[in-house]
Design an enzyme around this catalytic site. Sequence first.
Site, PDB file in Angstrom:
ATOM      1  N   LYS A  14       0.808  -1.251  -0.197  1.00 18.48           N
ATOM      2  CA  LYS A  14       0.016   0.049   0.093  1.00 18.48           C
ATOM      3  C   LYS A  14       0.840   1.144  -0.095  1.00 18.48           C
ATOM      4  O   LYS A  14       0.746   2.301  -0.813  1.00 18.48           O
ATOM      5  CB  LYS A  14      -0.997  -0.014   1.216  1.00 18.48           C
ATOM      6  CG  LYS A  14      -1.401   1.280   1.659  1.00 18.48           C
ATOM      7  CD  LYS A  14      -2.227   1.278   3.053  1.00 18.48           C
ATOM      8  CE  LYS A  14      -1.409   1.504   4.244  1.00 18.48           C
ATOM      9  NZ  LYS A  14      -1.080   2.663   4.841  1.00 18.48           N
ATOM     10  N   ASN A  15       2.064   1.408   0.769  1.00 15.81           N
ATOM     11  CA  ASN A  15       2.706   2.483   1.164  1.00 15.81           C
ATOM     12  C   ASN A  15       3.758   2.663  -0.031  1.00 15.81           C
ATOM     13  O   ASN A  15       4.407   3.578  -0.103  1.00 15.81           O
ATOM     14  CB  ASN A  15       3.303   2.460   2.265  1.00 15.81           C
ATOM     15  CG  ASN A  15       2.442   2.672   3.689  1.00 15.81           C
ATOM     16  OD1 ASN A  15       1.232   2.826   3.317  1.00 15.81           O
ATOM     17  ND2 ASN A  15       3.180   2.508   4.923  1.00 15.81           N
ATOM     18  N   CYS A  70      -3.824  12.990  12.830  1.00 14.58           N
ATOM     19  CA  CYS A  70      -4.523  11.715  13.060  1.00 14.58           C
ATOM     20  C   CYS A  70      -4.207  10.869  14.325  1.00 14.58           C
ATOM     21  O   CYS A  70      -3.454  11.396  15.193  1.00 14.58           O
ATOM     22  CB  CYS A  70      -4.204  10.667  11.887  1.00 14.58           C
ATOM     23  SG  CYS A  70      -2.566  10.090  12.023  1.00 14.58           S
ATOM     24  N   ARG A  80       1.150  14.709  13.182  1.00 14.66           N
ATOM     25  CA  ARG A  80       1.833  14.485  11.555  1.00 14.66           C
ATOM     26  C   ARG A  80       1.647  15.818  10.760  1.00 14.66           C
ATOM     27  O   ARG A  80       1.046  15.850   9.892  1.00 14.66           O
ATOM     28  CB  ARG A  80       1.223  13.481  11.151  1.00 14.66           C
ATOM     29  CG  ARG A  80       1.390  12.105  11.709  1.00 14.66           C
ATOM     30  CD  ARG A  80       0.563  10.865  11.221  1.00 14.66           C
ATOM     31  NE  ARG A  80       1.095  10.481   9.815  1.00 14.66           N
ATOM     32  CZ  ARG A  80       0.497   9.449   9.346  1.00 14.66           C
ATOM     33  NH1 ARG A  80      -0.676   8.890   9.566  1.00 14.66           N
ATOM     34  NH2 ARG A  80       1.248   9.114   8.241  1.00 14.66           N
ATOM     35  N   PRO A  81       2.573  16.761  11.157  1.00 14.33           N
ATOM     36  CA  PRO A  81       2.750  18.036  10.269  1.00 14.33           C
ATOM     37  C   PRO A  81       3.212  17.771   8.821  1.00 14.33           C
ATOM     38  O   PRO A  81       3.729  16.526   8.562  1.00 14.33           O
ATOM     39  CB  PRO A  81       3.499  18.840  10.903  1.00 14.33           C
ATOM     40  CG  PRO A  81       4.616  18.011  11.791  1.00 14.33           C
ATOM     41  CD  PRO A  81       3.620  16.907  12.188  1.00 14.33           C
ATOM     42  N   ASP A 138       5.092  20.280   7.318  1.00 15.06           N
ATOM     43  CA  ASP A 138       6.058  21.279   7.158  1.00 15.06           C
ATOM     44  C   ASP A 138       7.277  21.033   6.342  1.00 15.06           C
ATOM     45  O   ASP A 138       7.784  21.821   5.540  1.00 15.06           O
ATOM     46  CB  ASP A 138       6.434  21.773   8.559  1.00 15.06           C
ATOM     47  CG  ASP A 138       7.227  20.741   9.452  1.00 15.06           C
ATOM     48  OD1 ASP A 138       6.591  19.647   9.532  1.00 15.06           O
ATOM     49  OD2 ASP A 138       8.266  21.043   9.952  1.00 15.06           O
ATOM     50  N   ASP A 194       5.759   0.710  11.747  1.00 17.87           N
ATOM     51  CA  ASP A 194       4.668   0.303  11.382  1.00 17.87           C
ATOM     52  C   ASP A 194       4.428  -1.353  11.826  1.00 17.87           C
ATOM     53  O   ASP A 194       3.556  -2.087  11.542  1.00 17.87           O
ATOM     54  CB  ASP A 194       4.400   0.323   9.742  1.00 17.87           C
ATOM     55  CG  ASP A 194       4.154   1.629   9.303  1.00 17.87           C
ATOM     56  OD1 ASP A 194       3.855   2.526  10.258  1.00 17.87           O
ATOM     57  OD2 ASP A 194       4.132   1.973   8.103  1.00 17.87           O
ATOM     58  N   ARG A 212      -8.106  -0.715   5.679  1.00 17.44           N
ATOM     59  CA  ARG A 212      -7.419   0.165   4.989  1.00 17.44           C
ATOM     60  C   ARG A 212      -6.005  -0.129   4.455  1.00 17.44           C
ATOM     61  O   ARG A 212      -5.600   0.312   3.412  1.00 17.44           O
ATOM     62  CB  ARG A 212      -7.193   1.370   5.863  1.00 17.44           C
ATOM     63  CG  ARG A 212      -8.318   2.132   6.260  1.00 17.44           C
ATOM     64  CD  ARG A 212      -7.867   3.338   6.936  1.00 17.44           C
ATOM     65  NE  ARG A 212      -7.044   4.371   6.380  1.00 17.44           N
ATOM     66  CZ  ARG A 212      -6.827   5.599   6.561  1.00 17.44           C
ATOM     67  NH1 ARG A 212      -7.164   5.896   7.859  1.00 17.44           N
ATOM     68  NH2 ARG A 212      -5.946   6.283   6.080  1.00 17.44           N
TER      69      ARG A 212
END
Length: 422
Positions: free
Chosen positions: A22-23, A116, A121-122, A124, A310, A402
């Site tokens: 997925k990633n 989330c 989880r910015p 920037d 993960d 997901r």
Amino acid sequence: MAGFLIAKSGPLKGRVTISGAKNAALPVMAATLLTEDICLLEGVPVLEDINVMSELLTYFGAQIERQGTALKIDNSNVKPGPAPIDLVRRMRASFLVMGGLLSRFGSAKISLPGGCAIGTRPIDLHLKGLAAMGADITLGHGYIEARAEGLTGGRIYLDFPSVGATENIMIAAALANGHTVLENAAGEPEIIDLANFINGMGGHVRGAGTDTIKIEGVKKLPGCSHTIIPDRMGAGTYMPAAAIAGGDIILTNVIEEHLRPVEAKLQEAGIQIYSVDEGLRVICERDKPGQCPLAPLDLKTMPYPGFPTDMQPQMMALMCTIPGTSMITETVFENRFLHVSELKRLGAKIKIEGRTAIIEGTEHLQGAQVKATDLRAGAALVLAGLAAKGTTEVTDIHHIERGYEDMDIKLRMLGATIKRIP
Ligand code: EPZ
């Protein structure tokens, strides 16, 4: 909401075929925006997050056809309208379309992804990189708007090797004028897959997989065919499953090198892992008295090739079943211990001190109703359910779905007792 009912199971036996990652698929799908030609992607898993990315590309004007695990993406009619807030909210990786839209069309407007469950989880670092390439970035009314007459390559140093920022900047730089040097870049296998895809289209990305990536921008990129790498987190999840429930399983469609950080820790615990012709064999004869006495572990999550964040919740589930004291220090995300309170409902003994979890393993987990709070937390609860006496009900499994294709079916094929309930 759907759930899984799991009974104490094991030993697990048989083969499980790992899906595409997925990633890796998500950034590659976002990078198809770089071309007006057709791209053919193979090995794209059938998952909710992939559907969200497809919906987003379709919203911009892409035509997408799926046949099994193949996706045909035609971006010839794409227009860079504002990315709708509900799609970006549903999946943070939606923000990966920024780089492609900006470099192909000179503008992009995407709603702020927000935080989330696993952390704030910015973004920037994404923005810093795009600004260094000459993008004019404004924030207002919940949207980020980026404009550039033509992006220009530059030298960019990431304060942290963010996976998403590395991907967005690589995608943007592929069509920028001149040379981009991205330092302290992420080196995850998914970054290499994205570089291979961009290069397959005729781009010039060098050094992906190291901490310095060099991208020579080109004027135009044609379409190409590309096969997504196997999911190291998918494979990584079934490995501790065979340790928790005991078993002898073979994972097929894996790249062992990507699994080294997980493999090394599992071997340290006493699990046997061998490379075989078909893939990877994982053996833990826990069901036999006196066999496979597992040792507690101490691990710290780090960017690749460190231990992946993960896989942290799934390893915690395993540690909960190994007598003795194990420790996990989470350094990548500030709030990735949401599974702890749920594991405790199954009888796990876990104490949190700052970013460290101290786990006193027990052989007596007990089934209960628990809630998946995010993708990997949900996977950890399913694994713990394999060891818990009685029945474990994992609710809110839309989080699991997901990122895991047919997790219940795959576990059932290995002999686990697990049922999906609507
Ligand atoms: C990717 O997320 C993965 N998602 C995540 O997988 C994974 O957990 C993560 O990388 C780390 O490996 C996808 O690939 C789609 P990051 P990403 O940017 O890109 C901070 C899963 O379970 N940061 O490397 O969002 C950030 O807050 C998921 O499959 C900034 O400070 O991760 C975090 O603490 C969840 N500023 C750390 O860096 C930024 O601009 C790592 O984030 C960007 C990130």
